[in-house]
Design an enzyme around this catalytic site. Structure first.
Site, PDB file in Angstrom:
ATOM      1  N   ARG A 103       0.874  -1.184   0.000  1.00 55.35           N
ATOM      2  CA  ARG A 103       0.000   0.000   0.000  1.00 55.35           C
ATOM      3  C   ARG A 103       0.903   1.222   0.000  1.00 55.35           C
ATOM      4  O   ARG A 103       1.714   1.419   0.915  1.00 55.35           O
ATOM      5  CB  ARG A 103      -0.888  -0.015   1.250  1.00 55.35           C
ATOM      6  CG  ARG A 103      -1.695   1.274   1.495  1.00 55.35           C
ATOM      7  CD  ARG A 103      -2.704   1.523   0.386  1.00 55.35           C
ATOM      8  NE  ARG A 103      -3.730   2.483   0.758  1.00 55.35           N
ATOM      9  CZ  ARG A 103      -3.623   3.809   0.622  1.00 55.35           C
ATOM     10  NH1 ARG A 103      -2.512   4.344   0.145  1.00 55.35           N
ATOM     11  NH2 ARG A 103      -4.631   4.584   0.970  1.00 55.35           N
ATOM     12  N   ASP A 108      -3.708   8.691  -1.254  1.00 56.75           N
ATOM     13  CA  ASP A 108      -4.995   8.006  -1.379  1.00 56.75           C
ATOM     14  C   ASP A 108      -5.533   8.289  -2.778  1.00 56.75           C
ATOM     15  O   ASP A 108      -5.686   9.455  -3.165  1.00 56.75           O
ATOM     16  CB  ASP A 108      -5.973   8.521  -0.324  1.00 56.75           C
ATOM     17  CG  ASP A 108      -6.856   7.428   0.249  1.00 56.75           C
ATOM     18  OD1 ASP A 108      -6.762   6.282  -0.223  1.00 56.75           O
ATOM     19  OD2 ASP A 108      -7.634   7.728   1.176  1.00 56.75           O
ATOM     20  N   GLU A 111     -11.508   6.078  -5.243  1.00 59.50           N
ATOM     21  CA  GLU A 111     -12.024   4.719  -5.081  1.00 59.50           C
ATOM     22  C   GLU A 111     -12.690   4.221  -6.368  1.00 59.50           C
ATOM     23  O   GLU A 111     -13.383   4.966  -7.055  1.00 59.50           O
ATOM     24  CB  GLU A 111     -13.045   4.675  -3.943  1.00 59.50           C
ATOM     25  CG  GLU A 111     -12.456   4.923  -2.571  1.00 59.50           C
ATOM     26  CD  GLU A 111     -11.564   3.777  -2.126  1.00 59.50           C
ATOM     27  OE1 GLU A 111     -12.001   2.612  -2.186  1.00 59.50           O
ATOM     28  OE2 GLU A 111     -10.417   4.056  -1.718  1.00 59.50           O
ATOM     29  N   ARG A 151      -1.724  -5.765   4.361  1.00 58.56           N
ATOM     30  CA  ARG A 151      -0.799  -5.190   3.389  1.00 58.56           C
ATOM     31  C   ARG A 151       0.394  -4.579   4.118  1.00 58.56           C
ATOM     32  O   ARG A 151       0.392  -4.450   5.336  1.00 58.56           O
ATOM     33  CB  ARG A 151      -1.508  -4.114   2.556  1.00 58.56           C
ATOM     34  CG  ARG A 151      -2.763  -4.602   1.856  1.00 58.56           C
ATOM     35  CD  ARG A 151      -3.513  -3.475   1.176  1.00 58.56           C
ATOM     36  NE  ARG A 151      -3.947  -2.452   2.127  1.00 58.56           N
ATOM     37  CZ  ARG A 151      -4.734  -1.435   1.837  1.00 58.56           C
ATOM     38  NH1 ARG A 151      -5.189  -1.297   0.601  1.00 58.56           N
ATOM     39  NH2 ARG A 151      -5.077  -0.552   2.745  1.00 58.56           N
TER      40      ARG A 151
END
Length: 226
Positions: A103, A108, A111, A151
């Site tokens: 990750r 970020d 999505e 992760r």
């Protein structure tokens, strides 16, 4: 007396050579465990090497805009990877059990659709950018910490024509994500202020995910509404 002397001499030789052999075995084990042991999942990675070690390997799949699967190749070309031992195929079915799920730290991405919920604008484009940037490439990953999903939060660097690039940094420069907003598992490696500047610059230039019109919902805000 000469016989006793010979026995003592032979015993000393045995002890000497045994010590050398034992030392060689222990040294070989240390070198193997530190430099040539291949990790295939997060559970295999010792806690003591987080923040202190980097791992080298090949990106075998990219399933989202801010994470990827990484096939650890300890020793790199010196250990025969790429010429004596072949690299695995990208996107090979079943290879996930042999790879580390990384990750990307500090960022970020929008999505994508999951669990029947519609994805965010530019989620697919962010995924395609990351795929084009690192899929099938060798990267060096600095390990920060395991997360709650099994992760490893890490920083990936890849060689490009203009030098070695930090993937999280380049992602923000190109507008394909925002600075990570969550509190749990937040890792910035001392670049928190830089990451915010890069996000603000991308917003101002309206590039990447910031091309969309109207109010922009960040990935963090989107996940809170789930």
């Amino acid at each position: 007396m000469p016989e006793d002397s010979n026995k003592a001499s032979n015993t000393a030789r045995v002890v000497f050579y045994t010590s050398i052999l034992t030392g060689g075995i222990l040294s070989s084990f240390y070198v193997y465990s530190r430099y040539f042991r291949r990790f295939t999942c997060t559970a295999e990675v010792p806690k003591k090497i987080y923040r202190g070690r980097t791992l080298f390997g090949r990106v075998t799949s990219v399933g989202d805009g801010d994470n990827f699967h990484f096939y650890h190749t300890p020793g790199g070309r010196l250990a025969g990877w790429g010429w004596l031992r072949p690299y695995p195929e990208t996107n090979k079915r079943g290879l996930g059990k042999e790879t580390l799920h990384i990750r990307l730290y500090g960022v970020d991405a929008p999505e994508r659709p999951h669990f029947g919920r519609q994805g965010q604008p530019y989620g697919d484009e962010a995924l395609e950018w990351l795929r084009s940037y690192i899929l099938g490439r060798n990267v060096r990953v600095k390990l920060f910490s395991p997360d709650q999903y099994g992760r490893i939060v890490g920083g990936a660097k890849v060689w490009k024509l203009t030098g070695r690039k930090d993937v999280s940094t380049e992602m923000l420069k190109n507008g394909w994500g925002v600075k990570y907003e969550g509190k749990m598992g937040a890792e910035f490696n001392g670049k928190g202020k830089l990451f915010q500047k890069l996000e603000d610059h991308a917003r101002k230039k309206k590039i990447g995910m910031f091309q969309q019109k109207g109010k922009i919902v960040t990935p963090g805000q989107y996940k809170k509404d789930e």
